[in-house]
Design a protein around this motif. Structure first.
Motif, PDB file in Angstrom:
ATOM      1  N   UNK A  55       4.986  17.876  -9.965  1.00 28.75           N
ATOM      2  CA  UNK A  55       6.028  16.882 -10.220  1.00 28.75           C
ATOM      3  C   UNK A  55       6.359  16.114  -8.946  1.00 28.75           C
ATOM      4  N   UNK A  56       6.477  16.882  -7.859  1.00 29.54           N
ATOM      5  CA  UNK A  56       6.795  16.255  -6.581  1.00 29.54           C
ATOM      6  C   UNK A  56       5.677  15.317  -6.147  1.00 29.54           C
ATOM      7  N   UNK A  57       4.425  15.761  -6.356  1.00 29.75           N
ATOM      8  CA  UNK A  57       3.297  14.911  -5.979  1.00 29.75           C
ATOM      9  C   UNK A  57       3.248  13.642  -6.835  1.00 29.75           C
ATOM     10  N   UNK A  99       5.830  12.052  -7.994  1.00 30.35           N
ATOM     11  CA  UNK A  99       6.834  11.148  -7.442  1.00 30.35           C
ATOM     12  C   UNK A  99       6.324  10.524  -6.157  1.00 30.35           C
ATOM     13  N   UNK A 100       5.672  11.363  -5.326  1.00 27.60           N
ATOM     14  CA  UNK A 100       5.166  10.873  -4.052  1.00 27.60           C
ATOM     15  C   UNK A 100       4.089   9.820  -4.264  1.00 27.60           C
ATOM     16  N   UNK A 128       5.558   6.639  -5.329  1.00 32.18           N
ATOM     17  CA  UNK A 128       6.178   5.975  -4.176  1.00 32.18           C
ATOM     18  C   UNK A 128       5.129   5.257  -3.334  1.00 32.18           C
ATOM     19  N   UNK A 129       4.018   5.958  -3.081  1.00 35.15           N
ATOM     20  CA  UNK A 129       2.968   5.392  -2.228  1.00 35.15           C
ATOM     21  C   UNK A 129       2.382   4.143  -2.856  1.00 35.15           C
ATOM     22  N   UNK A 177       3.658   2.227  -5.130  1.00 36.64           N
ATOM     23  CA  UNK A 177       4.636   1.145  -5.205  1.00 36.64           C
ATOM     24  C   UNK A 177       4.740   0.432  -3.860  1.00 36.64           C
ATOM     25  N   UNK A 178       4.736   1.289  -2.828  1.00 37.27           N
ATOM     26  CA  UNK A 178       4.861   0.752  -1.470  1.00 37.27           C
ATOM     27  C   UNK A 178       3.701  -0.184  -1.164  1.00 37.27           C
ATOM     28  N   UNK A 234      10.227   8.139 -16.181  1.00 40.15           N
ATOM     29  CA  UNK A 234       9.457   8.018 -14.952  1.00 40.15           C
ATOM     30  C   UNK A 234       9.507   9.304 -14.142  1.00 40.15           C
TER      31      UNK A 234
END
Lengths: 237, 537
Positions: free
Chosen positions: B364-366, B368-369, B372-373, B375-376, B476
């Motif tokens: 789950x954390x990955x 989200x990460x 994030x990456x 999107x960035x 999401x």
């Protein structure tokens, strides 16, 4: 766990024996019957009538009775429950149920003697397979009750015992699935405990990926996607 | 039921149901001419009969009356009421008993429908509760229509012929298509509700999924097979072909009901410590055991040729209503007790090992990460305005589809280019299969969660747009899956922290000002900032 699978195999073996009895009723053998009613003896593959000379006269061996069959005295076949004779075709569920129970027994023995017993997937499959087995066993008993009501002989009542036995096996298999699942999880945890526990937070991972440019992360809080504060334990190298 | 069962004993033949020769010499008064009569020779007479058995003649002829029934008619009626297994004959089959049983079933169904609509409120199980209400209303409506038809038919028989026929009631069960269709729909819905109840009994997500699949398959199969014979009887003339199907499906339904009863009783036994912890809980538990056993019990009564054998359909509906509504009520009260116990305990709700397996927290954390990456990187390469719309969709896809163990997605990093990178057919098929499986599981989880899962949405906001935004954010972050709970936390404030709090308040006010100017996505995310969440599946 070991004890439980042994009980399951034992119960399934007994159930299989119980389900074999209806298959060897008249006219296959002369002594056993599913039901006896007014000098008529009903079996899985046909029915018999005791003549005046005490001798059994039976129909041909086939699943379901024929409404045109008449006994020696010329009476048309009637069932104890007043059901139509065509309903006796439902007795086909007996051999199907036996096949399912035998397969379940083989699966249970496989779990007992091979390392597959430690596999949650195998146990899940076996537990899932036990559900139609239970339904078929129950259907066998219901069909017997529907056709012969309280005139059932002991091979017929054995189906009730077989149904209860399969229900117990079914519950135990599902319990075993849970036990194996917990055991697998615990073994994973024990491996994790041997190695040094590493904890990562999302922001650390993010920052390490971003390198030294941490100010950019700090300066864009308006994006809203602030990393949640989660820590986790794993094997990420 | 007479599709597969012979009628009751018909060895008795009633001569009053055949033409009886009364001889000659009778004077018969003409109906429309007063003071005139006809001298009749070779008179034959046949009494009122239905299906070759006498019917109840409701005309009362007292002993003081100059007129009387024929002796043969009286004798046949006396014989008929001695037979113990025929509708309209003996006392337990008399028309009064039949009407009493039908109306009592109607009253029970109405009573439970009112309880279901007014008393039972389960916000957490909204969909299934709605289905239960619709099914109860449908069953009540069906029985109301049925009783109306029965009474009108009885009235017509009485007014026109002066007789009462219980047989005509029995024919409505099979011949009246509106009754058959409404009964079928109500039963189908009740069976789906029973699947929901069984799902409620189990707490593990995987078991919920399995119960959902098996329950739906069994219910649909049973009902498809059930609906064939009545329609086949209307559509074709080969009734004998369907004789075997009707009893099989009947037994199949009983087997399903027995399985349901076994599961509920097993669960009741597991919760035996809670039986007497609540007012009326013991009585309600006893009632629940009785009502879930009603269907198998009525089957035994039916095949034993007890007096309900011909009225099975009406009892069937009532059995489904009671075994669903009362079990639901029992579960609601049990849930209250369990929540109280969980609230008092330190650990709260039980967490199962399957929620921790396969490193779901880490995955789950990955996710989200990764989101994030991506999107960035996208924001740096695309125009900001365009990205604000498209990134919303892309993020949803990347978070939901990204699997850290997926080699293909791992290899295809965002800074690499790939040309003609076709994998083998096996990989492609496996990927498609796993994708399909994930989709099915996701849909199952959605249905299970929305219908019988816990309602995580504690927001009471009526703003549709806000709700949509929140739903999107929840999706999401993976919070729309079952077993994920959001706990609002209370901060413990110490005296020494007061100064820092004041500083933070100032900072938060600044942030709020910024958020109001930001896009929709940002506003939605910031609403979740106040909550810490514990992600479990």
């Amino acid at each position: 766990m070991v004890c439980m699978i042994h009980i399951v195999v034992f119960l399934l073996a007994i159930t299989t024996v119980f389900e074999i009895f209806p298959l060897i009723t008249v006219p296959v053998t002369k002594r056993l019957s599913l039901s006896s009613f007014r000098n008529h003896y009903y079996g899985l593959f046909g029915w018999c009538v005791r003549g005046k000379n005490k001798e059994l006269m039976c129909t041909k061996k086939k699943i379901g009775y024929d409404s045109t069959d008449v006994d020696s005295s010329g009476h048309v076949l009637t069932l104890p429950s007043n059901s139509k004779v065509v309903v006796s075709n439902l007795l086909i569920v007996h051999p199907i149920s036996l096949a399912f129970t035998l397969t379940l027994l083989i699966l249970a023995v496989t779990i007992m003697v091979t390392p597959l017993g430690d596999s949650p997937e195998m146990l899940l499959f076996t537990a899932l397979f036990s559900l139609p087995t239970f339904m078929l066993c129950l259907l066998c008993f219901l069909v017997d009750i529907l056709l012969f009501i309280s005139k059932l002989d002991w091979p017929g009542w054995l189906m009730l015992a077989a149904t209860i036995s399969v229900a117990l096996c079914c519950s135990m298999l599902w319990v075993m699935r849970r036990v194996v699942s917990v055991r697998k999880y615990e073994s994973q945890q024990s491996i994790a405990h041997v190695r040094p526990v590493e904890q990562y937070s999302i922001s650390d991972v993010y920052l390490s990926k971003q390198g030294s440019d941490s100010s950019e992360y700090e300066s864009t809080p308006t994006d809203g996607l602030t990393a949640p504060e989660i820590t986790y334990r794993g094997f990420i190298e | 039921m007479d599709l597969w069962r012979h009628g009751p004993n018909r060895l008795n033949t009633y001569s009053s149901c055949h033409s009886m020769k009364l001889g000659s010499g009778a004077l018969i008064q003409l109906p429309f001419y007063e003071n005139s009569a006809v001298y009749a020779n070779d008179i034959t007479f046949r009494s009122f009969c239905c299906e070759r058995v006498p019917v109840y003649v409701s005309t009362v002829l007292r002993s003081s009356s100059p007129y009387r029934y024929l002796d043969q008619v009286i004798r046949d009626w006396e014989t008929f009421i001695q037979i113990s297994d025929y509708v309209g004959g003996s006392a337990e089959y008399a028309i009064y008993a039949v009407i009493l049983s039908i109306t009592s079933n109607f009253v029970i169904t109405i009573f439970l429908t009112v309880i279901c609509c007014i008393n039972i409120s389960g916000r957490a199980y909204k969909r299934i509760l709605q289905l239960l209400r619709i099914a109860s209303l449908l069953a009540s409506l069906n029985l109301a229509i049925f009783i109306t038809k029965v009474l009108r038919r009885l009235e017509r028989d009485h007014n026109m012929y002066g007789i009462v026929r219980a047989h005509s009631i029995m024919h409505i069960f099979q011949d009246d298509m509106s009754f058959v269709v409404l009964d079928f729909l109500a039963t189908l819905m009740f069976q789906f509700c029973q699947v929901g109840i069984v799902i409620r009994l189990f707490q593990r997500a995987q078991e919920k999924r399995i119960i959902f699949f098996i329950g739906v398959v069994l219910t649909v199969t049973a009902n498809i097979l059930w609906v064939i014979p009545p329609f086949a009887n209307h559509a074709t003339k080969h009734k004998s072909d369907w004789q075997i199907l009707r009893p099989f499906v009947y037994l199949f339904r009983i087997a399903i009901a027995t399985s349901y009863a076994s599961i509920v009783i097993y669960h009741i036994w597991q919760k035996k410590k809670l039986w007497f912890k609540f007012n009326q809980m013991g009585l309600l538990t006893l009632l629940t055991i009785l009502v879930v056993l009603l269907l198998p019990g009525f089957f035994l009564a039916d095949v034993s040729n007890l007096w309900i054998s011909e009225l099975g359909e009406v009892f069937n509906t009532t059995c489904y209503v009671t075994s669903t509504v009362i079990t639901w009520e029992w579960l609601d009260r049990l849930n209250v007790l369990e929540r109280k116990e969980e609230a008092q305990s330190i650990l709260g709700r039980p967490i199962f090992e399957e929620e921790q397996q396969d490193y779901r927290f880490a995955k789950y954390a990955l996710r989200v990460q990764n989101a994030l990456t991506r999107r960035e990187s996208r924001e740096t390469s695309m125009d900001r305005n365009d990205a604000s719309n498209s990134s919303e969709i892309c993020d949803l896809q990347t978070i939901s589809r990204y699997d850290p163990e997926d080699q293909i997605s791992e290899v295809r990093s965002i800074d690499q280019m790939h040309f003609n990178d076709k994998g083998s057919y096996k990989d492609y098929a496996l990927k498609k299969l796993s994708y399909t499986r994930d989709k099915i599981l996701y849909l199952t989880d959605q249905i299970v969660q929305k219908s019988v899962g816990h309602n995580n949405n504690s927001s009471s906001s009526k703003n549709k747009k806000t709700k949509q935004r929140k739903a999107m954010v929840r999706k999401r972050l993976g919070l729309d899956r079952p077993g994920i709970y959001i706990y609002s936390t209370k901060e413990v404030v110490f005296n020494s922290d007061e100064d820092e709090d004041e500083d933070e308040d100032v900072r938060e006010n600044e942030d709020e000002g910024n958020n109001q100017n930001s896009n929709d996505n940002t506003a939605a995310i910031t609403t979740d900032h106040t909550d810490h969440f514990q992600g479990t599946r």
